[in-house]
Scaffold this motif. Structure first.
Motif, short mmCIF file in Angstrom:
data_model
loop_
_atom_site.label_atom_id
_atom_site.label_comp_id
_atom_site.label_asym_id
_atom_site.label_seq_id
_atom_site.Cartn_x
_atom_site.Cartn_y
_atom_site.Cartn_z
N GLU A 276 -8.36 5.33 39.18
CA GLU A 276 -7.16 6.14 39.27
C GLU A 276 -6.60 6.88 38.07
OE1 GLU A 276 -7.41 3.06 42.17
OE2 GLU A 276 -8.10 3.30 40.11
N THR A 277 -7.25 6.73 36.97
CA THR A 277 -6.88 7.32 35.58
C THR A 277 -7.89 8.38 35.01
OG1 THR A 277 -8.13 5.92 33.86
CG2 THR A 277 -5.66 5.22 34.57
N LEU A 278 -9.05 8.03 35.27
CA LEU A 278 -10.33 9.07 34.80
C LEU A 278 -10.37 10.36 35.96
CD1 LEU A 278 -12.72 6.91 33.18
CD2 LEU A 278 -11.17 8.02 32.12
N GLU A 279 -10.32 10.14 37.11
CA GLU A 279 -10.53 11.02 38.24
C GLU A 279 -9.11 11.55 38.69
OE1 GLU A 279 -11.88 13.63 41.18
OE2 GLU A 279 -10.33 11.81 41.60
N GLU A 280 -8.24 10.61 39.10
CA GLU A 280 -6.95 11.16 39.82
C GLU A 280 -6.07 11.69 38.57
OE1 GLU A 280 -3.05 9.43 42.08
OE2 GLU A 280 -4.82 8.00 41.87
N ILE A 281 -5.78 10.98 37.54
CA ILE A 281 -4.86 11.44 36.38
C ILE A 281 -5.52 12.48 35.69
CG2 ILE A 281 -3.37 10.92 34.34
CD1 ILE A 281 -2.96 8.25 35.50
N GLN A 282 -6.61 12.25 35.24
CA GLN A 282 -7.22 13.30 34.17
C GLN A 282 -7.66 14.55 34.88
OE1 GLN A 282 -9.36 12.25 30.16
NE2 GLN A 282 -10.94 12.08 32.00
#
Length: 324
Positions: A276-282
């Motif tokens: 959720e952070t490395l793919e979705e957000i980043q």
């Protein structure tokens, strides 16, 4: 006489391999939990097994493949680093630390057996969720309870429900943001993106959204930001019902359409970087912002095994020690 204390670090869980089969197995367990999805069971099972588990595993597996580490998913990679670092920080107190996942492996049962073999009679359970929600913290408690039900002798238990407003947690977050700014410059706006939950859950008493807003406000104050320099938002929604607002992606679209300059994004509800952070957000949200007209976009990593984070977790454990 004092009993030996051990720490059980708890996180959500992860597929063991970046393959459709492994992802399908993980999603089947995760999305079957009534704490996570509480729509009528029969209807949900039809949707889950008839649609979601036929379509999503292949797509999600591809996303995992783009961020996979040699030793597993980012969530597992960083959670293991946290476990080792916290074990080292508590080494002088003879407090063993084990890692368990709500879904998948390492399981609550296996982690509990390991603690028992080390002579632990009292467990401090520390879910790595700063904010308390039925969809994460309560689900972890249920999983631990099921694991303890298999024990011949239930140990003493201390449950840390949240730490969303702990001064040292806020200080560690602020330090990570300031360190990023020092290294890479500072954006015009800071967006604090939290994992979302349905609005309906907040209406029936889930404390999570309120705790997220408190975390955001305290972090902004610690960073000395004015009200027009930051905003909180909620991500990762799915389904048709309304989720807690404002939405992260919609906020970024609106900002991009206004032609805003650089936006920095931090994710204070995630103790470790993950899909959720490395793919979705980043990746995904950066594309959303830039395609909407935004100028520049930076993601500030989660605390992971940052020494300040580990020092805070060690102090938190000591605050909850049952025998002093």
């Amino acid at each position: 006489m004092s009993k030996k204390v051990g720490v059980l670090l708890i996180n959500l869980g992860t597929p063991e391999q970046p393959t459709p089969q492994s992802v399908r197995q993980f999603l089947a367990e995760f999305l079957s939990d009534r704490r996570v999805v509480d729509i009528p069971k029969l209807l949900w099972m039809v949707i889950l097994h008839g649609v979601i588990l036929r379509i999503r595993p292949k797509k999600v597996a591809k996303l995992y493949q783009s961020i996979w580490f040699d030793d597993g998913s980012p969530l597992m990679h960083y959670s293991r680093k946290q476990q080792r670092a916290l074990q080292q920080a508590l080494a002088g107190q003879d407090i063993p630390v084990e890692l368990a996942m709500t879904y998948g492996n390492p399981s609550m049962v296996d982690a509990g057996k390991s603690l028992a073999k080390q002579g632990v009679e009292h467990i401090i359970a520390l879910p790595l969720y700063p904010q308390n929600s039925r969809t994460s913290t309560a689900a972890a408690f249920d999983s631990l309870a099921r694991g303890l039900a298999k024990c011949p002798h239930v140990p003493g238990l201390t449950w840390i429900s949240d730490y969303h407003d702990h001064p040292e947690y806020i200080a560690a977050l602020a330090a990570s943001v300031e360190e990023y700014w020092k290294a890479f410059g500072r954006g015009d706006h800071l967006l604090m993106s939290f994992h979302g939950i349905p609005e309906r859950l907040e209406r029936i008493g889930d404390p999570y959204p309120k705790q997220c807003r408190t975390t955001a406000k305290l972090l902004a104050e610690k960073l000395g930001l004015s009200s027009d320099q930051w905003q909180e938002a909620f991500q990762s929604r799915f389904g048709r019902e309304e989720w807690v607002k404002p939405y992260t992606d919609a906020t970024l679209v609106a900002w991009g359409q206004k032609g805003m300059g650089r936006v920095d994004v931090v994710a204070p509800s995630f103790s470790v970087d993950c899909l959720e952070t490395l793919e979705e957000i980043q990746i995904q949200n950066k594309e959303i912002y830039l395609e909407a007209g935004g100028k520049d976009y930076h993601y500030i990593p989660a605390l992971n095994a940052d020494p300040r984070h580990i020092e805070f977790l060690a102090r938190l454990v000591n605050e909850y020690l049952p025998f002093k």
